[in-house]
Design a protein around this motif. Structure first.
Motif, mmCIF file in Angstrom:
data_model
loop_
_atom_site.group_PDB
_atom_site.id
_atom_site.type_symbol
_atom_site.label_atom_id
_atom_site.label_comp_id
_atom_site.label_asym_id
_atom_site.label_seq_id
_atom_site.Cartn_x
_atom_site.Cartn_y
_atom_site.Cartn_z
ATOM 1 N N PRO A 59 0.829 -1.209 0.000
ATOM 2 C CA PRO A 59 0.000 0.000 0.000
ATOM 3 C C PRO A 59 0.865 1.261 0.000
ATOM 4 O O PRO A 59 2.044 1.218 0.365
ATOM 5 C CB PRO A 59 -0.817 -0.122 1.284
ATOM 6 N N ALA A 60 0.264 2.350 -0.425
ATOM 7 C CA ALA A 60 0.983 3.615 -0.558
ATOM 8 C C ALA A 60 1.665 3.986 0.753
ATOM 9 O O ALA A 60 1.119 3.781 1.836
ATOM 10 C CB ALA A 60 0.024 4.723 -0.968
ATOM 11 N N PRO A 61 2.881 4.546 0.668
ATOM 12 C CA PRO A 61 3.582 4.961 1.881
ATOM 13 C C PRO A 61 2.772 5.980 2.686
ATOM 14 O O PRO A 61 2.090 6.826 2.115
ATOM 15 C CB PRO A 61 4.874 5.589 1.352
ATOM 16 N N GLY A 62 2.888 5.870 4.008
ATOM 17 C CA GLY A 62 2.213 6.805 4.895
ATOM 18 C C GLY A 62 3.141 7.860 5.462
ATOM 19 O O GLY A 62 2.696 8.865 6.005
ATOM 20 N N ILE A 63 4.458 7.624 5.339
ATOM 21 C CA ILE A 63 5.453 8.541 5.894
ATOM 22 C C ILE A 63 6.616 8.662 4.914
ATOM 23 O O ILE A 63 7.035 7.663 4.313
ATOM 24 C CB ILE A 63 6.029 8.025 7.233
ATOM 25 N N LEU A 64 7.155 9.882 4.809
ATOM 26 C CA LEU A 64 8.394 10.118 4.069
ATOM 27 C C LEU A 64 9.333 10.914 4.953
ATOM 28 O O LEU A 64 8.936 11.922 5.527
ATOM 29 C CB LEU A 64 8.114 10.887 2.772
ATOM 30 N N PHE A 65 10.564 10.432 5.083
ATOM 31 C CA PHE A 65 11.613 11.153 5.815
ATOM 32 C C PHE A 65 12.643 11.663 4.819
ATOM 33 O O PHE A 65 13.111 10.901 3.966
ATOM 34 C CB PHE A 65 12.351 10.232 6.802
ATOM 35 N N CYS A 66 13.009 12.940 4.952
ATOM 36 C CA CYS A 66 14.121 13.530 4.193
ATOM 37 C C CYS A 66 15.331 13.535 5.105
ATOM 38 O O CYS A 66 15.254 14.038 6.227
ATOM 39 C CB CYS A 66 13.836 14.984 3.823
#
Length: 122
Positions: A59-66
């Motif tokens: 399923p689509a990611p729920g979090i993105l970290f830079c």
């Protein structure tokens, strides 16, 4: 143990050092596993790779970290791409240069202090 939702959350990172990203995020995931069911689903080393990575994960990611090697402007661009690609995704930019200042353990500590706040983003 906790009333927090334990549904699976895919997390992606944008980091030019993928092995370090895996190690740091793995440590955070291990530390919060009693509260959150997070999986490090992928990493891209480029800004151009953000949208294809997000679209490739189900399923689509729920979090993105830079990661902290990106400038504030690059982090804003990365987070905008993420929000435009997946409305409602939670994003967080680690302050530019923090990795150099505090090392991987310091990044883990930084994220641990903020994970609940990140998870509660609207």
């Amino acid at each position: 143990m906790s009333s927090s939702s334990k549904s699976l959350i895919n997390l992606v990172s944008v980091n030019t050092a993928p092995d370090r990203a895996k190690k740091v995020i793995g440590a955070v995931i291990e530390n919060v596993k009693d509260r959150y069911n997070i999986v490090h689903a992928g990493n891209t080393t480029t800004i151009e790779g953000v949208k294809p990575l997000l679209k490739s994960i189900q399923p689509a990611p729920g979090i993105l970290f830079c990661a902290s090697m990106w400038t504030p402007e690059q982090q804003q661009e990365i987070q905008k791409i993420a929000r435009d690609t997946i409305p409602g995704i939670k994003t967080h930019g680690i302050p530019t240069g923090l990795q150099v200042q505090v090392g991987p353990e310091g990044i883990v500590q930084y994220l641990m202090e903020r994970i609940d706040e990140i998870m509660e983003q609207k």
